[in-house]
Design a protein around this motif. Structure first.
Motif, mmCIF file in Angstrom:
data_model
loop_
_atom_site.group_PDB
_atom_site.id
_atom_site.type_symbol
_atom_site.label_atom_id
_atom_site.label_comp_id
_atom_site.label_asym_id
_atom_site.label_seq_id
_atom_site.Cartn_x
_atom_site.Cartn_y
_atom_site.Cartn_z
ATOM 1 N N GLN A 130 0.841 -1.192 0.000
ATOM 2 C CA GLN A 130 0.000 0.000 0.000
ATOM 3 C C GLN A 130 0.883 1.252 0.000
ATOM 4 N N SER A 131 0.283 2.383 -0.295
ATOM 5 C CA SER A 131 1.011 3.663 -0.292
ATOM 6 C C SER A 131 1.007 4.200 1.141
ATOM 7 N N TYR A 132 1.907 3.655 1.938
ATOM 8 C CA TYR A 132 1.876 3.917 3.376
ATOM 9 C C TYR A 132 2.048 5.404 3.705
ATOM 10 N N ARG A 133 2.874 6.095 2.951
ATOM 11 C CA ARG A 133 3.101 7.510 3.247
ATOM 12 C C ARG A 133 1.798 8.310 3.148
ATOM 13 N N THR A 134 1.058 8.114 2.078
ATOM 14 C CA THR A 134 -0.218 8.821 1.912
ATOM 15 C C THR A 134 -1.202 8.447 3.006
ATOM 16 N N ILE A 135 -1.234 7.186 3.367
ATOM 17 C CA ILE A 135 -2.143 6.729 4.429
ATOM 18 C C ILE A 135 -1.793 7.394 5.754
ATOM 19 N N ILE A 136 -0.508 7.418 6.074
ATOM 20 C CA ILE A 136 -0.056 8.024 7.334
ATOM 21 C C ILE A 136 -0.349 9.514 7.354
ATOM 22 N N GLN A 137 -0.053 10.191 6.267
ATOM 23 C CA GLN A 137 -0.320 11.632 6.192
ATOM 24 C C GLN A 137 -1.802 11.931 6.400
ATOM 25 N N THR A 138 -2.647 11.119 5.807
ATOM 26 C CA THR A 138 -4.092 11.349 5.905
ATOM 27 C C THR A 138 -4.594 11.114 7.323
ATOM 28 N N LEU A 139 -4.124 10.078 7.952
ATOM 29 C CA LEU A 139 -4.540 9.800 9.338
ATOM 30 C C LEU A 139 -4.132 10.940 10.265
ATOM 31 N N ALA A 140 -2.943 11.485 10.049
ATOM 32 C CA ALA A 140 -2.499 12.611 10.875
ATOM 33 C C ALA A 140 -3.331 13.849 10.581
ATOM 34 N N LYS A 141 -3.590 14.089 9.304
ATOM 35 C CA LYS A 141 -4.378 15.256 8.912
ATOM 36 C C LYS A 141 -5.772 15.210 9.524
ATOM 37 N N LEU A 142 -6.349 13.998 9.580
ATOM 38 C CA LEU A 142 -7.693 13.829 10.136
ATOM 39 C C LEU A 142 -7.670 13.603 11.651
ATOM 40 N N ASN A 143 -6.469 13.696 12.224
ATOM 41 C CA ASN A 143 -6.290 13.638 13.691
ATOM 42 C C ASN A 143 -6.883 12.369 14.298
ATOM 43 N N TYR A 144 -6.597 11.241 13.661
ATOM 44 C CA TYR A 144 -7.147 9.982 14.144
ATOM 45 C C TYR A 144 -6.181 9.348 15.143
ATOM 46 N N GLN A 145 -6.383 9.664 16.410
ATOM 47 C CA GLN A 145 -5.495 9.234 17.483
ATOM 48 C C GLN A 145 -5.351 7.712 17.591
ATOM 49 N N PRO A 146 -6.428 6.934 17.408
ATOM 50 C CA PRO A 146 -6.289 5.473 17.547
ATOM 51 C C PRO A 146 -5.310 4.833 16.554
ATOM 52 N N SER A 147 -4.869 5.579 15.547
ATOM 53 C CA SER A 147 -3.952 5.001 14.557
ATOM 54 C C SER A 147 -2.489 5.112 14.976
ATOM 55 N N LEU A 148 -2.205 5.733 16.116
ATOM 56 C CA LEU A 148 -0.823 6.019 16.509
ATOM 57 C C LEU A 148 0.059 4.770 16.556
ATOM 58 N N THR A 149 -0.444 3.721 17.149
ATOM 59 C CA THR A 149 0.371 2.503 17.271
ATOM 60 C C THR A 149 0.760 1.965 15.903
ATOM 61 N N LYS A 150 -0.205 1.935 14.997
ATOM 62 C CA LYS A 150 0.094 1.449 13.642
ATOM 63 C C LYS A 150 1.088 2.373 12.937
ATOM 64 N N ILE A 151 0.935 3.673 13.133
ATOM 65 C CA ILE A 151 1.828 4.637 12.486
ATOM 66 C C ILE A 151 3.253 4.501 13.010
ATOM 67 N N GLU A 152 3.388 4.354 14.324
ATOM 68 C CA GLU A 152 4.735 4.298 14.924
ATOM 69 C C GLU A 152 5.541 3.099 14.441
ATOM 70 N N ALA A 153 4.865 2.104 13.930
ATOM 71 C CA ALA A 153 5.572 0.935 13.401
ATOM 72 C C ALA A 153 6.400 1.284 12.167
ATOM 73 N N PHE A 154 6.145 2.449 11.572
ATOM 74 C CA PHE A 154 6.841 2.854 10.354
ATOM 75 C C PHE A 154 7.945 3.886 10.602
ATOM 76 N N ILE A 155 8.170 4.259 11.852
ATOM 77 C CA ILE A 155 9.162 5.300 12.150
ATOM 78 C C ILE A 155 10.567 4.881 11.714
ATOM 79 N N ASP A 156 10.858 3.606 11.751
ATOM 80 C CA ASP A 156 12.177 3.111 11.324
ATOM 81 C C ASP A 156 12.115 2.419 9.962
ATOM 82 N N ALA A 157 11.131 2.775 9.158
ATOM 83 C CA ALA A 157 10.970 2.148 7.846
ATOM 84 C C ALA A 157 12.216 2.345 6.991
#
Length: 422
Positions: A130-157
């Motif tokens: 999937q296009s993870y960057r776009t997905i992550i950007q959108t979740l942050a833009k929409l301020n979806y807090q429950p996605s934090l754990t999934k997002i943090e898994a990509f910090i060392d991508a």
């Protein structure tokens, strides 16, 4: 608003809708439907939105329709078409990852607080390819807090453009900028895509301390200037920075001298001048700036003739090469290039607009006082970088009357610059 590229296909709304609805076996060109879906962004009417929705709902497997469908989703996002949300959300389960990417992006543009939709987007982070960057950007833009754990898994991508988006998203959702300097470091990454991505992430974060580093990042002037302008406008409007915090970086970017760029590439031996000239056409501006700097330091005597030759052969019709040739002729103070630079200053073709600002600076570097009337005339332009470049060029040539002409300019940064001088 800059409308230089608007209505580029010269279609009416009726024509574009008719083209989008034409049966697939009657289309004459491979890009007809795609062009129609793209062009309809110029007509934000209920008819246009309905036609685009119908295009998204048309799942004909033909490649032309698949491309048009993706573009229709994007156009609905740009139109912020709330009525299209159910149709776009239904595309989140599509088998084509590019269609999914456009759907995610469009939802982010339109906006939603629907938990089911937001969780569906977050769950895409657990799916492969999937296009993870776009997905992550959108979740942050929409301020979806429950996605934090999934997002943090990509910090060392491994893909640092994805890592950058994850760091930025975590910073936005946690409201903690302590890890943002890691994004600033990406401004000097080997990959031009990572450098561009990090600029966008710093814009999204409104991270004003990065403005000087963005100015020196080895990417196109267009990316750096956009980043600095957006950050500056946001910071000045919020009262969190003053123009003096921005002015040196703006001046540096508009002058665009290779010696002011932090280069990320290097040569292990002195290259031939022919190689350096070819590098001016590279899509990675980091390589272009290295070539420019090397031409200035190692081939100052031979470079003017080589630049004029490549201009006649190719650069006149290649907007990237054109920009660097124009700029270098000024930095080399090559007087015989005066007429070429005047032509570049007044060249109205949309793709060559950044060369106009480069030409203004180049004329000043030539000491061409005879160009002062042309530079004053170009202060009427709505193009920010050209106007700013003309102001710097006029000042360099000893002409200060331009500041009064722009003291009431509609652009906040131009007004602020004038206020410093009057």
């Amino acid at each position: 608003m800059d409308n230089r590229f608007a209505n580029i296909f010269n279609l009416t709304e009726d024509q574009a809708i008719a083209l989008l609805k034409k049966p697939i076996d009657e289309t004459e060109g491979a890009a007809e439907r795609y062009v129609a879906a793209s062009h309809l962004i110029s007509f934000p009417s209920p008819r246009t939105i309905q036609a685009l929705i119908e295009a998204v709902e048309d799942r004909h497997p033909h490649q032309d329709q698949r491309l048009a469908r993706r573009k229709a989703i994007e156009s609905l996002g740009r139109l912020k078409a709330t009525a299209a949300l159910p149709t776009i959300v239904a595309c989140l389960g599509d088998r084509d990852p590019y269609t999914v990417e456009n759907a995610v992006w469009a939802i982010g543009e339109i906006g939603t607080d629907d938990e089911v939709t937001l969780e569906s987007i977050a769950n895409l982070l657990t799916k492969p390819e999937q296009s993870y960057r776009t997905i992550i950007q959108t979740l942050a833009k929409l301020n979806y807090q429950p996605s934090l754990t999934k997002i943090e898994a990509f910090i060392d991508a491994e893909d640092k453009s994805i890592a950058s988006s994850a760091i930025a998203a975590a910073a936005r959702l946690y409201k903690d900028n302590s890890q943002v300097p890691s994004i600033v470091e990406f401004l000097q990454h080997d990959s031009v895509n990572v450098r561009r991505a990090s600029i966008q992430d710093l814009i999204d974060l409104q991270y004003y301390p990065a403005i000087p580093q963005i100015a020196k990042c080895p990417t196109s002037i267009a990316f750096r200037l956009r980043g600095i302008k957006l950050l500056a406008m946001a910071g000045l409007s919020a009262g969190e920075i003053i123009f003096a915090d921005v002015e040196p970086s703006l001046d540096l970017v508009i002058r665009d001298r290779p010696q002011d760029i932090i280069l990320v590439h290097e040569y292990d031996q002195k290259p031939a001048i022919e190689f350096l000239i070819r590098e001016l056409y590279h899509t990675d501006f980091g390589r272009c700036y290295l070539a420019c700097q090397t031409l200035l330091t190692e081939y100052a005597d031979e470079a003017p003739a080589a630049l004029m030759q490549t201009y006649e052969a190719e650069a006149y019709n290649d907007y990237g090469g054109h920009f660097h040739v124009v700029k270098l002729l000024g930095l080399l103070e090559y007087q015989p290039s005066y007429e070429l630079l005047v032509t570049a200053l007044n060249y109205k073709a949309p793709q060559f607009q950044k060369s106009r600002g480069a030409a203004a600076i180049a004329l000043a570097n030539l000491g061409a006082t005879q160009a002062i009337p042309l530079l004053l005339e170009n202060l009427q332009t709505p193009i920010f970088d050209l106007k700013y470049a003309c102001l710097l060029a006029l000042e360099q040539l000893g002409e200060t009357s331009g500041w009064a002409l722009v003291r009431d300019d509609r652009d906040l940064l131009i007004r602020a610059k004038a206020e410093q001088k009057i």
